[in-house]
Design a protein around this motif. Structure first.
Motif, PDB file in Angstrom:
ATOM      1  N   PRO A  70      42.623  66.343  39.346  1.00  0.00           N
ATOM      2  CA  PRO A  70      41.291  65.718  40.016  1.00  0.00           C
ATOM      3  C   PRO A  70      40.008  66.521  39.274  1.00  0.00           C
ATOM      4  O   PRO A  70      40.220  67.489  38.957  1.00  0.00           O
ATOM      5  CB  PRO A  70      41.372  66.122  41.476  1.00  0.00           C
ATOM      6  CG  PRO A  70      42.029  67.405  41.612  1.00  0.00           C
ATOM      7  CD  PRO A  70      43.152  67.288  40.425  1.00  0.00           C
ATOM      8  N   TYR A  71      38.963  65.981  39.477  1.00  0.00           N
ATOM      9  CA  TYR A  71      37.728  66.526  38.851  1.00  0.00           C
ATOM     10  C   TYR A  71      37.233  67.808  39.787  1.00  0.00           C
ATOM     11  O   TYR A  71      37.164  67.379  40.692  1.00  0.00           O
ATOM     12  CB  TYR A  71      36.367  65.409  38.767  1.00  0.00           C
ATOM     13  CG  TYR A  71      35.298  66.367  38.147  1.00  0.00           C
ATOM     14  CD1 TYR A  71      35.133  66.209  36.583  1.00  0.00           C
ATOM     15  CD2 TYR A  71      34.416  66.696  38.925  1.00  0.00           C
ATOM     16  CE1 TYR A  71      34.341  67.027  36.075  1.00  0.00           C
ATOM     17  CE2 TYR A  71      33.391  67.328  38.403  1.00  0.00           C
ATOM     18  CZ  TYR A  71      33.246  67.619  36.925  1.00  0.00           C
ATOM     19  OH  TYR A  71      32.160  68.204  36.387  1.00  0.00           O
ATOM     20  N   TYR A  72      36.719  68.697  39.172  1.00  0.00           N
ATOM     21  CA  TYR A  72      36.096  69.719  39.707  1.00  0.00           C
ATOM     22  C   TYR A  72      35.609  70.627  38.930  1.00  0.00           C
ATOM     23  O   TYR A  72      36.037  70.815  37.574  1.00  0.00           O
ATOM     24  CB  TYR A  72      36.990  70.731  40.639  1.00  0.00           C
ATOM     25  CG  TYR A  72      38.276  70.999  40.231  1.00  0.00           C
ATOM     26  CD1 TYR A  72      38.291  72.476  39.637  1.00  0.00           C
ATOM     27  CD2 TYR A  72      39.637  70.681  40.303  1.00  0.00           C
ATOM     28  CE1 TYR A  72      39.529  73.000  39.164  1.00  0.00           C
ATOM     29  CE2 TYR A  72      40.650  71.171  39.892  1.00  0.00           C
ATOM     30  CZ  TYR A  72      40.557  72.520  39.268  1.00  0.00           C
ATOM     31  OH  TYR A  72      41.836  72.980  38.534  1.00  0.00           O
ATOM     32  N   SER A  73      34.404  71.374  39.108  1.00  0.00           N
ATOM     33  CA  SER A  73      33.749  72.213  38.251  1.00  0.00           C
ATOM     34  C   SER A  73      33.416  73.607  39.001  1.00  0.00           C
ATOM     35  O   SER A  73      32.959  73.519  39.951  1.00  0.00           O
ATOM     36  CB  SER A  73      32.539  71.734  37.814  1.00  0.00           C
ATOM     37  OG  SER A  73      31.923  72.680  36.867  1.00  0.00           O
ATOM     38  N   LEU A  74      33.982  74.651  38.462  1.00  0.00           N
ATOM     39  CA  LEU A  74      33.958  76.004  39.116  1.00  0.00           C
ATOM     40  C   LEU A  74      33.216  76.990  38.460  1.00  0.00           C
ATOM     41  O   LEU A  74      33.479  76.934  37.210  1.00  0.00           O
ATOM     42  CB  LEU A  74      35.222  76.558  39.644  1.00  0.00           C
ATOM     43  CG  LEU A  74      35.969  75.726  40.743  1.00  0.00           C
ATOM     44  CD1 LEU A  74      37.429  76.047  40.623  1.00  0.00           C
ATOM     45  CD2 LEU A  74      35.453  75.432  41.821  1.00  0.00           C
ATOM     46  N   THR A  75      32.657  78.001  38.820  1.00  0.00           N
ATOM     47  CA  THR A  75      31.824  78.854  38.214  1.00  0.00           C
ATOM     48  C   THR A  75      32.334  80.366  38.750  1.00  0.00           C
ATOM     49  O   THR A  75      32.208  80.479  40.011  1.00  0.00           O
ATOM     50  CB  THR A  75      30.437  78.821  38.221  1.00  0.00           C
ATOM     51  OG1 THR A  75      30.021  77.504  37.746  1.00  0.00           O
ATOM     52  CG2 THR A  75      29.780  79.993  37.439  1.00  0.00           C
ATOM     53  N   TYR A  76      32.589  81.202  37.927  1.00  0.00           N
ATOM     54  CA  TYR A  76      33.358  82.372  38.301  1.00  0.00           C
ATOM     55  C   TYR A  76      32.270  83.628  37.636  1.00  0.00           C
ATOM     56  O   TYR A  76      32.248  83.412  36.515  1.00  0.00           O
ATOM     57  CB  TYR A  76      34.510  82.953  38.173  1.00  0.00           C
ATOM     58  CG  TYR A  76      35.465  81.960  39.021  1.00  0.00           C
ATOM     59  CD1 TYR A  76      36.038  82.456  40.205  1.00  0.00           C
ATOM     60  CD2 TYR A  76      36.005  80.860  38.185  1.00  0.00           C
ATOM     61  CE1 TYR A  76      37.120  81.771  40.875  1.00  0.00           C
ATOM     62  CE2 TYR A  76      36.805  79.900  39.325  1.00  0.00           C
ATOM     63  CZ  TYR A  76      37.280  80.356  40.459  1.00  0.00           C
ATOM     64  OH  TYR A  76      38.313  79.785  41.092  1.00  0.00           O
ATOM     65  N   ASN A  77      31.921  84.546  38.354  1.00  0.00           N
ATOM     66  CA  ASN A  77      31.177  85.788  37.765  1.00  0.00           C
ATOM     67  C   ASN A  77      32.158  86.577  36.701  1.00  0.00           C
ATOM     68  O   ASN A  77      33.241  86.848  37.349  1.00  0.00           O
ATOM     69  CB  ASN A  77      30.410  86.745  38.525  1.00  0.00           C
ATOM     70  CG  ASN A  77      29.772  87.810  37.999  1.00  0.00           C
ATOM     71  OD1 ASN A  77      30.431  88.670  37.339  1.00  0.00           O
ATOM     72  ND2 ASN A  77      28.695  87.824  38.054  1.00  0.00           N
ATOM     73  N   ALA A  78      32.044  86.612  35.612  1.00  0.00           N
ATOM     74  CA  ALA A  78      33.158  87.133  34.484  1.00  0.00           C
ATOM     75  C   ALA A  78      33.408  88.609  34.791  1.00  0.00           C
ATOM     76  O   ALA A  78      34.545  89.067  34.632  1.00  0.00           O
ATOM     77  CB  ALA A  78      32.667  87.108  33.388  1.00  0.00           C
TER      78      ALA A  78
END
Length: 154
Positions: A70-78
């Motif tokens: 399914p479509y998702y977009s996640l952002t994590y602090n590297a």
């Protein structure tokens, strides 16, 4: 108030100067359930791939993870959440019985990105007999963290 800078003002200036300028990713990881994912196919099936790239935004290195089915977009602090990013990729690979990761040049256009030739490739397969083995799972997770770090040093 005197015209002399306070310690807080100086500290704020130092933090602002030390921040990296915003920049797009130079490279991306294409995480695929299949080694034989046909990257030249005119009608690419994005459901078989996850894209990970690491731009610098607001002075911070981040991982953007995009899945299409399914479509998702996640952002994590590297810096502070490498484990979270690795766990997300691990989950995708496990759900899709995947083992393959390609390092490619980054492009905003997903079809172009999927067709880029691989700079490097990893097969992080785990034998079926070890799939429930906590030690093997941790080793695979550690490998994923090292692969994700390649986006930060380039």
């Amino acid at each position: 108030r005197s015209s002399a800078k306070t310690m807080n003002d100086i500290a704020r200036e130092i933090v602002e100067l030390s921040r990296q300028p915003n920049r797009p990713s130079q490279f991306a990881l294409v995480v695929s359930a299949s080694e034989r994912f046909d990257f030249r196919n005119e009608q690419l099936d994005h459901s078989d791939a996850m894209i990970v790239h690491a731009p610098i935004e607001q002075g911070q290195s981040v991982f953007h993870i995009i899945s299409y089915e399914p479509y998702y977009s996640l952002t994590y602090n590297a810096q502070s959440n490498l484990d979270g990013a690795a766990a997300c990729v691990y989950g995708f690979l496990t759900k899709n019985s995947g083992d393959y990761i390609r390092l490619v040049g980054y492009s905003e256009n997903v079809d172009d990105l999927l067709r880029h030739p691989a700079i490097s490739e990893w097969n992080i397969s785990m034998s079926r007999s070890r799939s429930g083995d906590p030690e093997a799972m941790m080793k695979r997770l550690q490998m994923l963290k090292q692969i994700l770090k390649t986006l930060l040093v380039m």
